[in-house]
Design a protein around this motif. Structure first.
Motif, short mmCIF file in Angstrom:
data_model
loop_
_atom_site.label_atom_id
_atom_site.label_comp_id
_atom_site.label_asym_id
_atom_site.label_seq_id
_atom_site.Cartn_x
_atom_site.Cartn_y
_atom_site.Cartn_z
N PHE A 46 -6.41 -11.22 -5.45
CA PHE A 46 -6.36 -11.84 -6.73
C PHE A 46 -4.97 -12.07 -7.25
O PHE A 46 -4.55 -13.11 -7.65
CB PHE A 46 -6.95 -11.24 -7.81
N ARG A 47 -4.11 -11.12 -6.58
CA ARG A 47 -2.56 -11.14 -7.15
C ARG A 47 -1.81 -12.52 -6.26
O ARG A 47 -1.24 -13.25 -6.79
CB ARG A 47 -1.96 -9.93 -6.74
N LEU A 56 -9.41 -2.68 -12.73
CA LEU A 56 -8.74 -3.71 -12.19
C LEU A 56 -8.04 -4.73 -13.19
O LEU A 56 -6.89 -5.16 -13.16
CB LEU A 56 -9.31 -4.24 -11.18
N TRP A 57 -9.05 -5.10 -14.10
CA TRP A 57 -8.61 -6.24 -15.08
C TRP A 57 -7.22 -5.66 -15.71
O TRP A 57 -6.36 -6.48 -16.03
CB TRP A 57 -9.78 -6.28 -15.78
N ASP A 58 -7.24 -4.60 -16.26
CA ASP A 58 -6.28 -3.95 -17.12
C ASP A 58 -4.93 -3.91 -16.02
O ASP A 58 -3.91 -4.01 -16.68
CB ASP A 58 -6.58 -2.65 -17.84
N SER A 59 -5.26 -3.46 -15.01
CA SER A 59 -4.16 -3.54 -14.04
C SER A 59 -3.48 -4.99 -14.10
O SER A 59 -2.14 -4.81 -14.01
CB SER A 59 -4.66 -3.07 -12.48
N ARG A 61 0.09 -3.85 -4.09
CA ARG A 61 -0.74 -4.87 -4.48
C ARG A 61 -2.05 -4.54 -4.52
O ARG A 61 -3.06 -5.22 -4.97
CB ARG A 61 -0.36 -6.23 -3.80
N THR A 62 -2.64 -3.39 -3.99
CA THR A 62 -3.75 -3.05 -3.92
C THR A 62 -4.30 -2.19 -5.29
O THR A 62 -5.30 -1.66 -5.20
CB THR A 62 -4.22 -1.94 -2.72
N THR A 63 -3.19 -2.06 -6.08
CA THR A 63 -3.34 -1.15 -7.29
C THR A 63 -4.55 -1.96 -7.98
O THR A 63 -4.71 -2.80 -8.49
CB THR A 63 -2.16 -1.11 -7.96
N ASP A 64 -5.41 -0.82 -8.67
CA ASP A 64 -6.50 -1.29 -9.37
C ASP A 64 -6.72 -0.58 -10.80
O ASP A 64 -7.90 -0.27 -11.30
CB ASP A 64 -7.90 -1.27 -8.62
#
Length: 507
Positions: A228-229, A287-290, A428-431
């Motif tokens: 997504f990023r 994830l959305w908030d991330s 970039r895997t941060t959720d």
């Protein structure tokens, strides 16, 4: 289950933007003259006064979501092999259930670009003629390279069919025959986005049912945070969000209206929906908030994913029967697409609400066009270094009318959710976004009600950091949406979600 439908009253709202009205009435004195002349509103100000909340659905299948006869070489398309309804039937029901716009999004497959161009598109043109008051976009359910599916929405134009043909034939991962594994790669997806973003009118892409293939909470499947990023970095004007609430919400409803104890909402298996919404959206601080914590414009929607209606033995609602995505815009193709692209959008199920106006206003500042107020999808820029309080006003419409199930649901609670914007993440895997929290839970004692309209306010005091806020509401008593059990009646578990408003601090 009641099957008689009384259409929700969703008239065009008289949105009161007093600042714009004042501008049109304001007079300016000319030097050395006693006469006055009226100051004309800008184009953007005029649009805001005429924009209304328009309900739609960007994920709808027709009989051109075909099956395949694999005994032939190449495989032959079988009309109605996957979804079963003609495009005009979808339009008929979309209008019946209160939609103003919809998108036809058929699956791809071997040489399906020709099916879309030569067979599906002419049917869309006939449907537009049959239902001229319904905006009907052309698109497809893109077989996303190295990922799951996405709603691809093509801007309406004289060459819209050729544009979709070019994208599908060049980049759709299931298009080649024999299969070409090089199509199903991240590099091909990035190439597709680079191609799309440079078109004279860029299309839109929303990731569909993003964690349907997840094995558990934060155990992602075909769609991942890093993808997504990457997509959003490559084409922020194309890859703008995901389905917050997936389709197939009638999976537990039998044709006679009884409940199937094994039916799953959204056709989600190991990672169930939560209040009908995908875990990527429903988990506060997830994830959305991330994504929002990076300052990304990443929006959520809700759709039907209609293939076969529950009354005909399927797991789907008709377009608009259960889920609606509302866009604040004028009723024309370009403005609806702009609204989706810019995030002036909210998603709701079960016709829980039909309007959701949110305003953030800096302390001591009157409404104007200079960044001192902001609504959904916008950014409020704080300019007064001595006054950092921000007042959030939420005004929603809880219609006094029956939904498609014969119910008249009521909003029991509204949550104001706030998180910090801290910049791009290194991993970039941060959720997760650990700063995100519910700062206020409103119920009837906290709001003012005037007929169908409910208004509430909250002041974010001494804002010293960049942040965002979003709004969520429910018909239930759940403080947080719980994992949906199999066999759940979706009509008893209703939620709505706004998209975010950002605040830029002056610190």
């Amino acid at each position: 289950m009641k099957s008689n439908f009384k259409k929700k009253s969703i008239p065009l709202i008289a949105t009161t933007l007093l600042a714009t009205t004042a501008l049109t009435a304001q007079t300016v004195y000319q030097k050395d003259q006693n006469q006055t002349e009226a100051k004309q509103p800008s184009k953007e100000e005029s649009k805001k006064t005429s924009a209304t909340w328009l309900a739609g659905d960007h994920h709808i299948h027709s009989e051109w979501s075909v099956g395949w006869d694999n005994t032939t070489n190449p495989p032959t398309a079988i009309k109605g092999g996957d979804a079963i309804y003609p495009t005009v039937k979808n339009a008929e029901n979309a209008e019946k259930y209160g939609l103003d716009w919809m998108v036809t999004t058929d699956h791809g497959g071997p040489n399906h670009s020709k099916v879309n161009l030569e067979q599906a598109y002419p049917e869309l043109l006939k449907s537009r003629e049959a239902y001229p008051d319904l905006l009907q976009f052309y698109g497809m359910e893109f077989d996303t390279p190295a990922a799951d599916h996405s709603s691809l929405i093509i801007p309406k134009s004289d060459d819209e069919s050729e544009k979709l043909y070019d994208i599908e034939s060049k980049f759709n991962k299931r298009e080649p025959y024999p299969n070409d594994s090089s199509r199903d790669t991240e590099s091909n997806m990035i190439a597709a986005l680079n191609y799309m973003k440079d078109l004279d009118e860029a299309p839109l892409l929303f990731a569909n049912h993003p964690s349907r293939s997840a094995s558990d909470v934060s155990k992602w499947g075909q769609d991942t945070p890093q993808e997504f990023r990457n997509w959003n970095d490559t084409a922020p004007n194309v890859s703008v969000g995901m389905e917050g609430a997936p389709g197939h919400q009638a999976g537990a409803i039998n044709p006679d209206g009884s409940l199937d104890p094994n039916g799953a909402r959204g056709a989600y298996g190991n990672s169930p929906t939560m209040g009908g919404f995908d875990q990527m959206t429903a988990r506060v601080g997830g994830l959305w908030d991330s994504m929002l914590g990076e300052g990304r414009h990443w929006w959520v929607t809700s759709t039907s994913d209609s293939h076969v209606n529950w009354r005909d033995g399927g797991s789907d609602f008709w377009p608009g029967e259960y889920s609606k995505t509302y866009v604040k815009s004028e009723k024309n193709y370009s403005d609806v697409l702009d609204g989706l692209r810019n995030g002036n959008v909210f998603a709701t199920t079960g016709d829980l609400i039909s309007e959701l106006d949110i305003k953030a206003q800096a302390a001591g500042k009157k409404a104007n066009g200079n960044g001192h107020t902001a609504s959904t999808g916008e950014t409020l820029t704080l300019k007064n270094k001595n006054a950092n309080d921000v007042t959030v006003t939420i005004r929603l419409r809880d219609p006094n009318a029956k939904n498609a199930n014969g119910d008249n649901p009521n909003v029991k609670r509204v949550d104001l959710i706030v998180g910090e914007v801290t910049g791009k993440v290194e991993d970039r895997t941060t959720d997760v976004n650990p700063t995100t929290k519910v700062v206020k839970r409103f119920d009837a004692k906290d709001w003012k009600q005037d007929g169908e309209y409910i208004t509430m306010t909250y002041t974010l005091e001494d804002v010293e950091k960049d942040m965002y806020f979003r709004v969520r509401g429910t018909s239930t008593d759940q403080l947080e949406p719980q994992a949906d059990p199999r066999g759940e009646n979706p009509w008893t578990d209703l939620w709505f979600y706004s998209n975010p408003t950002f605040i830029k601090s002056n610190k």
